[in-house]
Design a protein around this motif. Sequence first.
Motif, PDB file in Angstrom:
ATOM      1  N   VAL A 248       0.843  -1.203   0.000  1.00  0.00           N
ATOM      2  CA  VAL A 248       0.000   0.000   0.000  1.00  0.00           C
ATOM      3  C   VAL A 248       0.875   1.250   0.000  1.00  0.00           C
ATOM      4  O   VAL A 248       2.050   1.197   0.371  1.00  0.00           O
ATOM      5  N   PRO A 249       0.325   2.395  -0.410  1.00  0.00           N
ATOM      6  CA  PRO A 249       1.080   3.642  -0.276  1.00  0.00           C
ATOM      7  C   PRO A 249       1.488   3.859   1.190  1.00  0.00           C
ATOM      8  O   PRO A 249       0.697   3.628   2.103  1.00  0.00           O
ATOM      9  N   ARG A 250       2.735   4.263   1.392  1.00  0.00           N
ATOM     10  CA  ARG A 250       3.281   4.312   2.748  1.00  0.00           C
ATOM     11  C   ARG A 250       2.455   5.181   3.696  1.00  0.00           C
ATOM     12  O   ARG A 250       2.172   4.788   4.834  1.00  0.00           O
ATOM     13  N   ARG A 251       2.058   6.367   3.268  1.00  0.00           N
ATOM     14  CA  ARG A 251       1.305   7.246   4.170  1.00  0.00           C
ATOM     15  C   ARG A 251      -0.040   6.632   4.546  1.00  0.00           C
ATOM     16  O   ARG A 251      -0.511   6.799   5.672  1.00  0.00           O
ATOM     17  N   LEU A 252      -0.660   5.924   3.602  1.00  0.00           N
ATOM     18  CA  LEU A 252      -1.914   5.252   3.928  1.00  0.00           C
ATOM     19  C   LEU A 252      -1.666   4.134   4.931  1.00  0.00           C
ATOM     20  O   LEU A 252      -2.430   3.962   5.890  1.00  0.00           O
ATOM     21  N   GLY A 253      -0.588   3.375   4.729  1.00  0.00           N
ATOM     22  CA  GLY A 253      -0.240   2.317   5.664  1.00  0.00           C
ATOM     23  C   GLY A 253      -0.006   2.854   7.061  1.00  0.00           C
ATOM     24  O   GLY A 253      -0.449   2.269   8.055  1.00  0.00           O
ATOM     25  N   GLU A 254       0.664   4.005   7.149  1.00  0.00           N
ATOM     26  CA  GLU A 254       0.912   4.617   8.461  1.00  0.00           C
ATOM     27  C   GLU A 254      -0.392   5.029   9.127  1.00  0.00           C
ATOM     28  O   GLU A 254      -0.529   4.961  10.356  1.00  0.00           O
ATOM     29  N   ALA A 255      -1.378   5.440   8.316  1.00  0.00           N
ATOM     30  CA  ALA A 255      -2.645   5.914   8.870  1.00  0.00           C
ATOM     31  C   ALA A 255      -3.525   4.780   9.386  1.00  0.00           C
ATOM     32  O   ALA A 255      -4.355   4.999  10.273  1.00  0.00           O
ATOM     33  N   ILE A 256      -3.356   3.564   8.848  1.00  0.00           N
ATOM     34  CA  ILE A 256      -4.246   2.463   9.239  1.00  0.00           C
ATOM     35  C   ILE A 256      -3.500   1.334   9.935  1.00  0.00           C
ATOM     36  O   ILE A 256      -4.032   0.230  10.080  1.00  0.00           O
ATOM     37  N   SER A 257      -2.262   1.613  10.408  1.00  0.00           N
ATOM     38  CA  SER A 257      -1.419   0.524  10.916  1.00  0.00           C
ATOM     39  C   SER A 257      -1.414   0.394  12.441  1.00  0.00           C
ATOM     40  O   SER A 257      -0.459  -0.123  13.012  1.00  0.00           O
ATOM     41  N   ASP A 258      -2.468   0.846  13.118  1.00  0.00           N
ATOM     42  CA  ASP A 258      -2.507   0.748  14.583  1.00  0.00           C
ATOM     43  C   ASP A 258      -2.287  -0.679  15.072  1.00  0.00           C
ATOM     44  O   ASP A 258      -1.603  -0.921  16.068  1.00  0.00           O
ATOM     45  N   ARG A 259      -2.892  -1.634  14.362  1.00  0.00           N
ATOM     46  CA  ARG A 259      -2.767  -3.044  14.769  1.00  0.00           C
ATOM     47  C   ARG A 259      -1.772  -3.808  13.904  1.00  0.00           C
ATOM     48  O   ARG A 259      -1.649  -5.026  14.029  1.00  0.00           O
ATOM     49  N   LEU A 260      -1.068  -3.097  13.020  1.00  0.00           N
ATOM     50  CA  LEU A 260      -0.251  -3.756  12.006  1.00  0.00           C
ATOM     51  C   LEU A 260       1.172  -3.219  12.007  1.00  0.00           C
ATOM     52  O   LEU A 260       1.502  -2.277  12.723  1.00  0.00           O
TER      53      LEU A 260
END
Length: 300
Positions: A248-260
Amino acid sequence: MPQASADPGSIDFASLDTLRLVHELGSFTAAAERLGVNQSAVSYTIAKLRSCFHDPLFVREGGQQVATDRCEQILARSIQILDALDEMVQPEIFDREHSEQTVTIACNYYERILLIPKIVAELRRQAPRISVRVINALGDGHQRLLKRQADVLVGPFGRTESGFHSRRFYTEEYACLMDPAHPMAGQSLDAKKYLGLKHVYINYGGAWKSAYLHELEAASYTLTPTLIVPSPAGLDSLLAGSDLVATVPRRLGEAISDRLVLSDSPFRGAFDLSVVWTARTNASAMHRWLRDVILDTCRE
């Protein structure tokens, strides 16, 4: 006997706009609803244009009004005329504090999650009476601009052909998102390890292909996904507690990665995000303000 040429004096701008709308919507009824008139008014306008141009303009196929080749040629020239008229009547000054206009932004999931909240907040702060509409861009967002369905397009859609303008606001790259318990979480991935993962592939619909796939294929590799989804929506729930990995795009991954966990990808596929518009709105004071707000808000 040869047919007489069309009389330019019998064609007005409203008729050309009706022609464009029927072409866009594929229906006399839908065009009438958009214009707020009776269907008979649209039928009369098209009949007048048919007589003038000596062509049926539209034929019914599969429940839709499909344009003839002659109609497509007329429309291509008509849109240039309508765009020029639009440009001439645009006010030179935009009174943002009192404007009650509606602005439409075409974009996709990434932009709706990361950019739209900030953009909308700033637009409403500067112009409290305006309305903002956000629509899907999918993979062919530039068509939303050409069809006048959107004022601007925001995302990885920079255009270089005539009739479009675009300005980049930042560069993005891809990374791998996975559960913290995944065997490869936190580890460095080379191409072999990456291709051996169980991938969730996001196809985004249409003909769009993510930049990391172009990079992967240019290196003569093929990705075989375990799961294909149409959007990143709900991706965190899919990956949590699983052995799946999504690129995924890195900034999107950072935004949804609380559990990841987010890890570097060997195929980063760097791409630009831009604001895109057409020549039709290039000189408009309101549209210049809209673009400036988007650029100032989104730039790093």
